[in-house]
Design a protein around this motif. Structure first.
Motif, short mmCIF file in Angstrom:
data_model
loop_
_atom_site.label_atom_id
_atom_site.label_comp_id
_atom_site.label_asym_id
_atom_site.label_seq_id
_atom_site.Cartn_x
_atom_site.Cartn_y
_atom_site.Cartn_z
N LEU A 144 0.82 -1.21 0.00
CA LEU A 144 0.00 0.00 0.00
C LEU A 144 0.86 1.26 0.00
CD1 LEU A 144 -2.82 -1.02 2.53
CD2 LEU A 144 -2.90 -1.04 0.03
N ILE A 145 1.99 1.23 0.71
CA ILE A 145 2.88 2.39 0.73
C ILE A 145 3.46 2.64 -0.66
CG2 ILE A 145 5.10 3.22 1.61
CD1 ILE A 145 4.37 1.87 4.27
N LEU A 146 3.85 1.58 -1.37
CA LEU A 146 4.38 1.73 -2.73
C LEU A 146 3.30 2.27 -3.66
CD1 LEU A 146 6.53 -1.52 -3.04
CD2 LEU A 146 7.33 0.83 -2.67
N ASN A 147 2.04 1.77 -3.50
CA ASN A 147 0.94 2.31 -4.32
C ASN A 147 0.71 3.79 -4.03
OD1 ASN A 147 0.53 -0.17 -5.48
ND2 ASN A 147 -1.34 -0.66 -4.35
N ALA A 148 0.79 4.16 -2.75
CA ALA A 148 0.59 5.56 -2.38
C ALA A 148 1.70 6.44 -2.95
CB ALA A 148 0.53 5.69 -0.85
N THR A 149 2.92 5.92 -2.96
CA THR A 149 4.05 6.67 -3.55
C THR A 149 3.80 6.94 -5.03
OG1 THR A 149 5.56 5.63 -1.98
CG2 THR A 149 6.53 6.66 -3.91
N HIS A 150 3.31 5.91 -5.73
CA HIS A 150 3.02 6.06 -7.15
C HIS A 150 1.89 7.07 -7.36
CE1 HIS A 150 1.20 5.00 -11.05
NE2 HIS A 150 2.45 4.72 -11.42
N ALA A 151 0.88 7.06 -6.45
CA ALA A 151 -0.24 7.97 -6.59
C ALA A 151 0.18 9.42 -6.38
CB ALA A 151 -1.35 7.60 -5.61
N ILE A 152 1.09 9.66 -5.43
CA ILE A 152 1.56 11.03 -5.18
C ILE A 152 2.35 11.55 -6.36
CG2 ILE A 152 3.10 12.39 -3.71
CD1 ILE A 152 2.22 10.64 -1.36
N GLY A 153 3.09 10.65 -7.01
CA GLY A 153 3.82 11.05 -8.20
C GLY A 153 5.04 11.90 -7.89
N ALA A 154 5.17 13.02 -8.57
CA ALA A 154 6.36 13.87 -8.45
C ALA A 154 6.47 14.52 -7.08
CB ALA A 154 6.34 14.95 -9.53
N THR A 205 2.73 13.34 1.48
CA THR A 205 2.88 12.60 2.74
C THR A 205 2.01 11.35 2.69
OG1 THR A 205 3.24 14.66 3.96
CG2 THR A 205 2.69 12.71 5.25
N ILE A 206 2.56 10.28 3.22
CA ILE A 206 1.79 9.04 3.39
C ILE A 206 1.57 8.85 4.89
CG2 ILE A 206 1.75 6.54 3.02
CD1 ILE A 206 3.73 7.01 0.70
N PHE A 207 0.32 8.76 5.29
CA PHE A 207 -0.02 8.56 6.70
C PHE A 207 -0.39 7.10 6.93
CE2 PHE A 207 -1.07 12.95 5.62
CZ PHE A 207 -0.44 13.67 6.64
N LEU A 208 0.25 6.51 7.92
CA LEU A 208 -0.07 5.14 8.32
C LEU A 208 -0.50 5.17 9.79
CD1 LEU A 208 -0.18 2.07 8.15
CD2 LEU A 208 2.31 2.01 8.42
N THR A 209 -1.77 4.83 10.04
CA THR A 209 -2.29 4.86 11.41
C THR A 209 -2.73 3.46 11.83
OG1 THR A 209 -4.54 5.38 10.67
CG2 THR A 209 -3.08 7.22 11.15
N VAL A 219 -3.95 3.41 5.54
CA VAL A 219 -2.94 4.11 4.75
C VAL A 219 -3.63 5.21 3.95
CG1 VAL A 219 -1.19 3.91 2.95
CG2 VAL A 219 -1.48 2.06 4.62
N THR A 220 -3.20 6.46 4.16
CA THR A 220 -3.79 7.62 3.48
C THR A 220 -2.68 8.39 2.79
OG1 THR A 220 -5.43 7.76 5.26
CG2 THR A 220 -5.22 9.67 3.82
N ASP A 221 -2.95 8.84 1.58
CA ASP A 221 -1.94 9.64 0.88
C ASP A 221 -2.52 10.98 0.48
OD1 ASP A 221 -3.10 9.57 -1.88
OD2 ASP A 221 -2.64 7.43 -1.77
N PHE A 245 -11.70 4.25 -0.11
CA PHE A 245 -12.50 5.46 -0.28
C PHE A 245 -11.55 6.65 -0.37
CE2 PHE A 245 -12.17 4.37 4.18
CZ PHE A 245 -11.81 5.56 4.81
N ASN A 246 -12.11 7.79 -0.68
CA ASN A 246 -11.33 9.01 -0.76
C ASN A 246 -11.55 9.84 0.50
OD1 ASN A 246 -10.17 8.59 -3.33
ND2 ASN A 246 -12.10 9.21 -4.31
N GLY A 247 -10.47 10.41 1.02
CA GLY A 247 -10.55 11.19 2.24
C GLY A 247 -11.20 12.54 2.01
N ASP A 248 -11.43 13.23 3.10
CA ASP A 248 -12.07 14.55 3.02
C ASP A 248 -11.24 15.53 2.21
OD1 ASP A 248 -14.09 13.52 4.59
OD2 ASP A 248 -13.22 14.25 6.47
N CYS A 249 -9.92 15.37 2.23
CA CYS A 249 -9.04 16.28 1.49
C CYS A 249 -8.72 15.77 0.09
CB CYS A 249 -7.75 16.51 2.27
SG CYS A 249 -8.02 17.29 3.89
N GLY A 250 -9.32 14.65 -0.31
CA GLY A 250 -9.17 14.18 -1.68
C GLY A 250 -8.22 13.01 -1.87
N GLY A 251 -7.33 12.73 -0.92
CA GLY A 251 -6.39 11.64 -1.09
C GLY A 251 -7.05 10.27 -0.95
N ALA A 252 -6.36 9.23 -1.44
CA ALA A 252 -6.86 7.87 -1.35
C ALA A 252 -6.68 7.33 0.06
CB ALA A 252 -6.14 6.98 -2.35
#
Length: 638
Positions: free
Chosen positions: A419-429, A433-437, A450-452, A499-506
């Protein structure tokens, strides 16, 4: 225990002997349970008819023979008639003049467990006073005297009836108390609501099904008692129930993370529906186990469907790579060499894809062990940080989580890395921040989220992201990453939500059953049966490090002389042993005499019949000390 029972019987008999009336109790088989001394003396009965077990018919026969009932022409017919009356167990009150001229009142009352109790009272003095009053009272007419006597007799009968009613009331009160106690001990909420949706009955178990809800809800409206979320989910079924439709349904209560099963049954009185009976149960653990079982079945079906195809595809790839290797050794133009290299790379990528398919469809044992989540996530941070771009940060937070918990740390770490690798790809350039709670949801779930700060999931990804081969990475992705996360989580009885977070991230939420690790099994004397000396030494060291004492055997034959040792507390055996007998066969042969926990270990695959037919808990090799400790603790305390 027998001494105490005997003392109680003697004390009871002594107490009955002190009362001034004769008393007898017969059971449903018309056998004497107890009779006091006055009972024997009043009817001058022999000892054998006053002992427990004496037959009622024999007692009547003895009294007939003595003339207690006057001249009786058909003794056996008279006895049979009295026996049939007794078997009916009807409450009664009567007064009878005996052959000796004395008058007795007889008051009989049936017992709820069968049989009856009878009290005999000598009322001769009362009758003499009545006769004396009749003889000496010239002022009172015969009619008044007759009415007085009838009234006296009626009062005695009424007193007997009142006593029977009080006894029935006491028994009903006890029955109601037992029924309520039984209902309150049920692991479910049992209740009733009226047509206005107010509770008229509850066994006070709602708070065990829905935490933070009140226990005493009688008189409350359903909306107030259940809370907004649960009421909104159940209310449509209430309406159906009041229309006469019984229903059973399940729903997930998001506020607590619990899965509920609710059964509604209309309460019909004279054709009208006056209320609804409610049975609610927490089926969270059942749902978790069901999800794990369904995923296992899906894996088996996928393995059956793909094994043959994967085998043929693997053979084709082997042929292609062999031909490309030969082509690479030829003197080809540069453009052709590039084609050969590209084709070889594609074939190797196909092999990697086959490996990933095998990891999803193939069998994988869950290796639960007591895990400190904080330590696990710190290790994960060490592994993941080097793969992140400089402008992408990893923020790990743990809130309210008890440690240790029982999870499969390997699969959890693999899933989070994915999931962290997928989040890194989603953030792109970046930057991003990737949040893991990690947190506990009530006492039900361990949630890893995992939230990005990337753009989030598009509608198509939200619907298909966990389908095998779906990818948003174009040619760079296999589409199996989230499918593997879903597979590993579901196999553990958990849930994955996107789902998508309130601020738009996955946001990807993994919920695993929250199992607090049991305390290690108390130190015991362990019989270890293992034919491989290296493995035996390794397992022995694990057991001794856990505080156990160990005796060893290399075969069932060697273990035969050790299985009966005093103080033996546990048996751990390999399935396959040297000699003619396997571990399961040895344990099964001693199962009747074996009063201690017995376990098996093996490196056999799950499809091997020798493993599948074993009737003892099985731990797969290889295993760590933590896995062995968790396995033994879980099974010993189960």
């Amino acid at each position: 225990m027998a001494r105490k029972t005997t003392d109680t019987a003697a004390l009871t008999q002594a107490g009955l002997n002190l009362i001034g009336q004769a008393l007898s109790i017969y059971d449903s088989d018309l056998k004497l349970v107890v009779g006091n001394r006055q009972f024997q003396e009043m009817f001058d009965l022999p000892d054998q008819l006053c002992r427990a077990g004496a037959d009622f018919g024999d007692t009547i026969r003895a009294l007939v023979d003595r003339g207690e009932y006057g001249d009786v022409l058909d003794t056996e017919g008279f006895v049979q008639s009295r026996v049939e009356q007794a078997q009916a167990f009807e409450p009664h009150y009567l007064e009878r003049t005996r052959a000796n001229g004395r008058v007795i009142s007889i008051e009989g009352s049936p017992l709820p467990q069968g049989g009856w109790v009878t009290v005999y009272t000598d009322i001769t003095p009362i009758k003499r006073q009545e006769a004396l009053l009749r003889a000496r009272s010239e002022e009172l007419s015969d009619q008044v005297l007759t009415h007085t006597e009838e009234l006296t007799q009626t009062n005695r009968a009424l007193g007997a009836a009142n006593a029977q009613l009080e006894e029935a009331k006491r028994q009903l009160t006890e029955m109601e108390s037992r029924t309520r106690l039984t209902a309150e001990m049920m692991p479910a909420h049992i209740a009733r609501i009226d047509r206005e949706l107010y509770y008229t009955f509850s066994n006070r178990r709602l708070s065990t099904i829905l935490p933070d809800r009140p226990a005493d809800i009688v008189g409350l409206h359903a909306a107030e008692a259940l809370g907004e979320e649960a009421y909104d989910r159940i209310h449509p079924y209430f309406e159906k129930a009041f229309q006469g439709d019984a229903s059973v349904f399940e729903f997930t209560h998001e506020g607590t993370g619990r899965r509920m099963r609710v059964a509604l049954t209309p309460d019909v009185d004279g054709g009208d529906i006056t209320g609804v009976y409610i049975l609610s149960m927490d089926v969270t653990e059942e749902t978790q186990a069901r999800a794990a079982l369904n995923q296992t079945r899906k894996r088996e079906l996928a393995a059956q469907m793909t094994s043959g195809m994967a085998h043929d595809f693997s053979n084709l790839l082997t042929i292609i790579m062999g031909l490309q290797s030969r082509l690479a050794g030829m003197d080809l133009p540069p453009d052709a060499q590039e084609l050969v290299t590209a084709t070889t790379g594609a074939a190797r990528r196909g092999g990697t894809l086959l490996d990933r398919l095998a990891s999803i469809s193939g069998h994988r044992d869950m290796r639960l062990e007591a895990t400190d989540v904080g330590t696990l996530l710190r290790t994960l941070e060490t592994l993941a940080t080097p793969t992140l771009p400089d402008d992408v940060a990893l923020d790990i937070r743990i809130t309210g989580l008890p440690d240790p918990v029982l999870i499969d740390p390997g699969s959890v770490q693999d899933a989070l890395l994915n999931l962290i690798l997928n989040a890194t790809h989603a953030i792109g350039a970046g930057p991003g921040t990737i949040f893991l709670t990690a947190r506990a949801i009530r006492e039900t779930w361990l949630e890893l989220r995992v939230t990005d700060t990337g753009p989030g999931f598009d509608p198509q990804a939200l619907e298909h992201a966990m389908d095998p081969f779906f990818t948003t990475k174009g040619g760079e992705g296999s589409g199996l990453g989230l499918a593997m996360v879903y597979d590993q989580t579901t196999l553990a009885g958990g849930q994955v939500k996107l789902f998508n977070g309130d601020c738009g991230g996955a946001v990807v939420s993994i919920r695993l059953p929250l199992r607090i690790a049991s305390a290690p099994a108390a130190p015991r004397l362990v019989l270890l049966i293992e034919d491989n000396p290296d493995i035996r030494m390794s397992v022995r060291e694990m057991l001794t490090d856990m505080g156990h004492q160990v005796i060893e055997a290399a075969s069932a034959e060697e273990a035969e002389g050790l299985i009966g040792l005093d103080g033996l507390g546990m048996v751990l055996s390999d399935i396959v042993l040297e000699g003619s007998e396997t571990g399961p066969e040895f344990l099964a042969r001693h199962a009747r005499d074996l009063s201690v926990p017995a376990f098996l270990m093996t490196s056999l695959p799950s499809t091997d019949p020798r493993r599948n037919t074993a009737s003892f808990p099985v731990l797969s090799k290889p295993f760590t000390q933590a896995e062995l400790s968790a396995f033994l603790s879980k099974e010993v305390l189960a």
